[in-house]
Design a protein around this motif. Sequence first.
Motif, PDB file in Angstrom:
ATOM      1  N   GLN A 123       0.700  -1.107  -0.035  1.00 44.05           N
ATOM      2  CA  GLN A 123      -0.241  -0.013   0.060  1.00 44.05           C
ATOM      3  C   GLN A 123       0.742   1.258  -0.054  1.00 44.05           C
ATOM      4  N   HIS A 140      -3.731  10.457  -3.088  1.00 43.29           N
ATOM      5  CA  HIS A 140      -4.006   9.351  -3.810  1.00 43.29           C
ATOM      6  C   HIS A 140      -3.517   8.069  -2.861  1.00 43.29           C
ATOM      7  N   GLU A 174      -2.991   3.969  -2.880  1.00 39.44           N
ATOM      8  CA  GLU A 174      -2.992   2.596  -4.003  1.00 39.44           C
ATOM      9  C   GLU A 174      -2.802   1.401  -3.002  1.00 39.44           C
ATOM     10  N   GLU A 185      -2.068  -2.706  -3.847  1.00 38.52           N
ATOM     11  CA  GLU A 185      -1.578  -3.572  -4.718  1.00 38.52           C
ATOM     12  C   GLU A 185      -1.466  -4.942  -4.200  1.00 38.52           C
ATOM     13  N   THR A 232     -10.181   0.118 -10.183  1.00 40.30           N
ATOM     14  CA  THR A 232      -9.540  -1.047  -9.839  1.00 40.30           C
ATOM     15  C   THR A 232      -9.048  -1.531 -11.163  1.00 40.30           C
ATOM     16  N   LYS A 239      -4.950  -3.891  -8.582  1.00 40.94           N
ATOM     17  CA  LYS A 239      -4.771  -2.502  -7.934  1.00 40.94           C
ATOM     18  C   LYS A 239      -6.063  -1.910  -7.551  1.00 40.94           C
ATOM     19  N   ARG A 243      -7.363   1.810  -6.576  1.00 39.37           N
ATOM     20  CA  ARG A 243      -6.866   3.087  -6.301  1.00 39.37           C
ATOM     21  C   ARG A 243      -8.118   4.263  -5.882  1.00 39.37           C
ATOM     22  N   TYR A 244      -7.666   4.926  -4.889  1.00 37.66           N
ATOM     23  CA  TYR A 244      -8.630   5.809  -4.210  1.00 37.66           C
ATOM     24  C   TYR A 244      -8.143   7.354  -4.278  1.00 37.66           C
ATOM     25  N   THR A 245      -8.910   8.200  -4.456  1.00 36.56           N
ATOM     26  CA  THR A 245      -8.803   9.659  -4.595  1.00 36.56           C
ATOM     27  C   THR A 245      -9.605  10.166  -3.427  1.00 36.56           C
TER      28      THR A 245
END
Length: 286
Positions: free
Chosen positions: A27, A41, A43, A45, A75, A91, A93-95
């Motif tokens: 992470q 951001h 992430e 993985e 994702t 993966k 991914r979050y904003t």
Amino acid sequence: MIKRLLSLSVLLLTAIPAQAGGISVSQSIDKAEVEFEGIVHLEIELTWPGSQSAYLFDRPLSPDFDGLKVRKFSTSVSSTGSGEKEVTTKKFRYTLVPTSSGQGIIHPIEIAYVTWPDSLPGQLVTEAMMVTIAEPKPVVSSGEGHTFSVYVVIGIILVVLVGSVIGMVVIRRRRPQEVVKSPRDKFLDDLALLKTETSNDLKRFQTGLFRHLVTYLSTQYGLELANLSSEQIAKALDGTDIAPAQKEKIVSWLERAEREKFSPVAVAPGESIRLEAEVREFFEKV
């Protein structure tokens, strides 16, 4: 300065991957300090040796935050190599955007999965992460600022009024159109609902799967297939443009459903979950 170093150490430490069995998780966040008006951001993985179907993720992640909220999520999954050297990476991914100043916390996130073909459940847990969030920028309060604000408010009101008039004209001239889903998308929705309703009851799942497959084929190819057997359905598909490989796969599921929905033989735990994942993956690629 000390606070900045502590936050940076948390950022670097949580980027180190952890491993459970054949699957590993890492992470990272792109910054340890952020302005109140900025974004972060995050992430996560996952990596494992083998194909994309080696692990099934049948539950969405449920992250929990303090001082932050999700603005955007995506994702992806990809593979490199082949055979024994194949490696798959998934993966998330979050904003994130701040909701309050101070210390923002990303709490540990549970990642549930099921191995294939064993259908054995497992779970990974990420580490907690912290982000320092600055105070909001002050709002201009001078006399000129007030005057400017009045003009802004007047402008907004005018825009809203004009927009309302235009909107009413457009609505009167256009009737709303109902969104029509394709037969494949409708089948995938029905499949997800069937999985929830039947849980681990394979016989009930096979009964519903047979019904939804028949509905999909009837709608997709304009056929009347109700009350037909799998053998009769296979013959009816001969006159369509369905791809031979696709026909063979769907007919094999219909034949298996006919056998197992009345079969007294016990099955392995998680078989309906594995079968649902197999059918879903196939139709998502159609």
